[in-house]
Design a protein around this motif. Structure first.
Motif, short mmCIF file in Angstrom:
data_model
loop_
_atom_site.label_atom_id
_atom_site.label_comp_id
_atom_site.label_asym_id
_atom_site.label_seq_id
_atom_site.Cartn_x
_atom_site.Cartn_y
_atom_site.Cartn_z
N ARG A 17 -35.84 -3.73 18.55
CA ARG A 17 -35.56 -4.26 19.89
C ARG A 17 -36.29 -5.58 20.12
O ARG A 17 -35.76 -6.50 20.75
N ASP A 22 -35.04 -7.86 23.30
CA ASP A 22 -34.67 -6.93 24.37
C ASP A 22 -35.83 -6.79 25.36
O ASP A 22 -36.65 -5.88 25.26
N SER A 54 -25.38 0.62 14.00
CA SER A 54 -25.18 0.82 15.44
C SER A 54 -23.72 0.98 15.82
O SER A 54 -23.42 1.47 16.91
N ARG A 56 -21.95 -1.56 16.40
CA ARG A 56 -21.74 -2.68 17.31
C ARG A 56 -21.84 -4.01 16.56
O ARG A 56 -22.51 -4.11 15.54
N HIS A 58 -22.67 -6.79 18.55
CA HIS A 58 -23.50 -7.57 19.47
C HIS A 58 -22.82 -8.91 19.79
O HIS A 58 -23.46 -9.96 19.86
N ASP A 115 -17.93 -6.25 21.30
CA ASP A 115 -18.41 -5.02 21.94
C ASP A 115 -17.91 -4.87 23.37
O ASP A 115 -17.92 -3.76 23.92
N GLU A 301 -24.96 -3.29 29.90
CA GLU A 301 -25.31 -1.94 30.37
C GLU A 301 -24.18 -0.96 30.05
O GLU A 301 -24.43 0.17 29.59
N GLU A 304 -24.04 -0.22 26.29
CA GLU A 304 -25.15 0.63 25.86
C GLU A 304 -25.20 1.95 26.63
O GLU A 304 -26.23 2.62 26.67
#
Length: 328
Positions: A17, A22, A54, A56, A58, A115, A301, A304
């Protein structure tokens, strides 16, 4: 990454992270320490490996009407800033308000496994692209909102009302509006707020120019048409963005009228240039940066698997010389 975690005395997940920046879940000091250690040790993250773990990429897809539009550019810049602060990148495509181009663009973004999507180009009656109707892809709207989905936009009805109230308070009773494109919710809402307020005033005359676009030439052509009917020119004109206000002002000047004295002119969006025109332009200001940041942050948000909420921003009227003289 495991070796880097051992050097930092942290969990691998915390290091991951911190490397993504993050700051929602990792302290700023920890992010700085981990990133410094990574630079010192020559650590380079493998994005493909991270994506495989993941599921993902990003990557956020951003769909706009035009890349040449200054306001869209401001929104995109804010989106990109917020995305980067959360470890994401953004990629932008322009649709030129063309349905077929939009369909192709969104299919391309889906093919690149973004994503999530931020839609800034929606058209009334065709807000949600058919590819997303039954798709698990998270998406939100920005600039041009949607009643039934997460949206990050201005209260443009209220913005239009602010201009009308200002005109009426200054004594104007022969008032015109340059409406902009009929498929753009921003334009329609601004006109609605403006016309509702003017029509509620006894004795006020309202003229509505033909629909056009958001470009300088649209404002010029609309006012040229208004002046061609040989009637007395309106004493105040509202344009649904600053570009059309600039074009409208040029048409008035060409007709021998003085902006702010003979005819008041107001725009919308308060572009940086608006304060520096020969006659500084009254305009409605919305916090575009806040809008773009919120759109990106709330989309992430959703991506995730957390709760996200819409944001509708109240605009304010910035009064300048183009409308500041009361009508006598």
């Amino acid at each position: 990454m495991k070796q880097l975690a051992e050097l930092a005395g942290l969990d691998v997940s915390t290091v991951s992270r911190a490397l993504r920046g993050d700051n929602k879940r990792v302290a700023a000091a920890t992010i700085a320490r981990v990133q410094q250690l990574a630079e010192q040790t020559g650590f380079v993250a493998d994005p493909n490996g991270a994506n495989l773990r993941s599921g993902r990429t990003h990557l956020l897809g951003v769909v706009v009407s035009r890349l040449t539009d200054i306001v869209m550019g401001m929104v995109v810049t804010a989106i990109d800033e917020a995305a980067r602060s959360r470890g994401y990148l953004s990629t932008v495509v322009a649709t030129h308000d063309n349905t077929d181009t939009r369909t192709t663009a969104i299919s391309t973004l889906l093919g690149r496994r973004v994503d999530g999507l931020i839609l800034c180009d929606s058209q009334i009656g065709n807000e949600i692209p058919h590819q997303l109707a039954n798709h698990a892809m998270p998406f939100v709207f920005a600039m041009r909102g949607c009643d039934d989905e997460l949206s990050f936009a201005a209260d443009d009805v209220y913005g239009g009302h602010l201009v009308a109230a200002h005109f009426l308070e200054n004594g104007h009773r022969d008032i015109a509006v340059i409406p902009g494109p009929p498929q753009a919710r921003t334009a329609v809402d601004r006109v609605q707020g403006f016309t509702t307020t003017v029509r509620a005033e006894s004795g006020a005359r309202l003229r509505i120019a033909p629909h056009g676009g958001f470009q300088v030439e649209d404002g010029f052509d609309a006012v040229t048409a208004l002046l061609a009917d040989r009637a007395a020119p309106p004493t105040a004109i509202f344009c649904t963005n600053d570009h059309t206000a600039i074009g409208a002002s040029r048409a008035l000047v060409n007709a021998g009228l003085k902006i702010g004295r003979d005819t008041a002119v107001a725009g919308y969006n308060d572009l940086p240039q608006s304060a520096y025109l020969e006659t500084p332009l009254t305009s409605v200001r919305t916090d575009i940066t806040r809008m773009g940041h919120a759109a990106a942050e709330q989309l992430i948000e959703l991506i995730e698997k957390r709760t996200a909420t819409s944001l509708i921003i109240k605009p304010k009227l910035i009064v300048r010389d183009s409308t500041s003289t009361p009508r006598r």
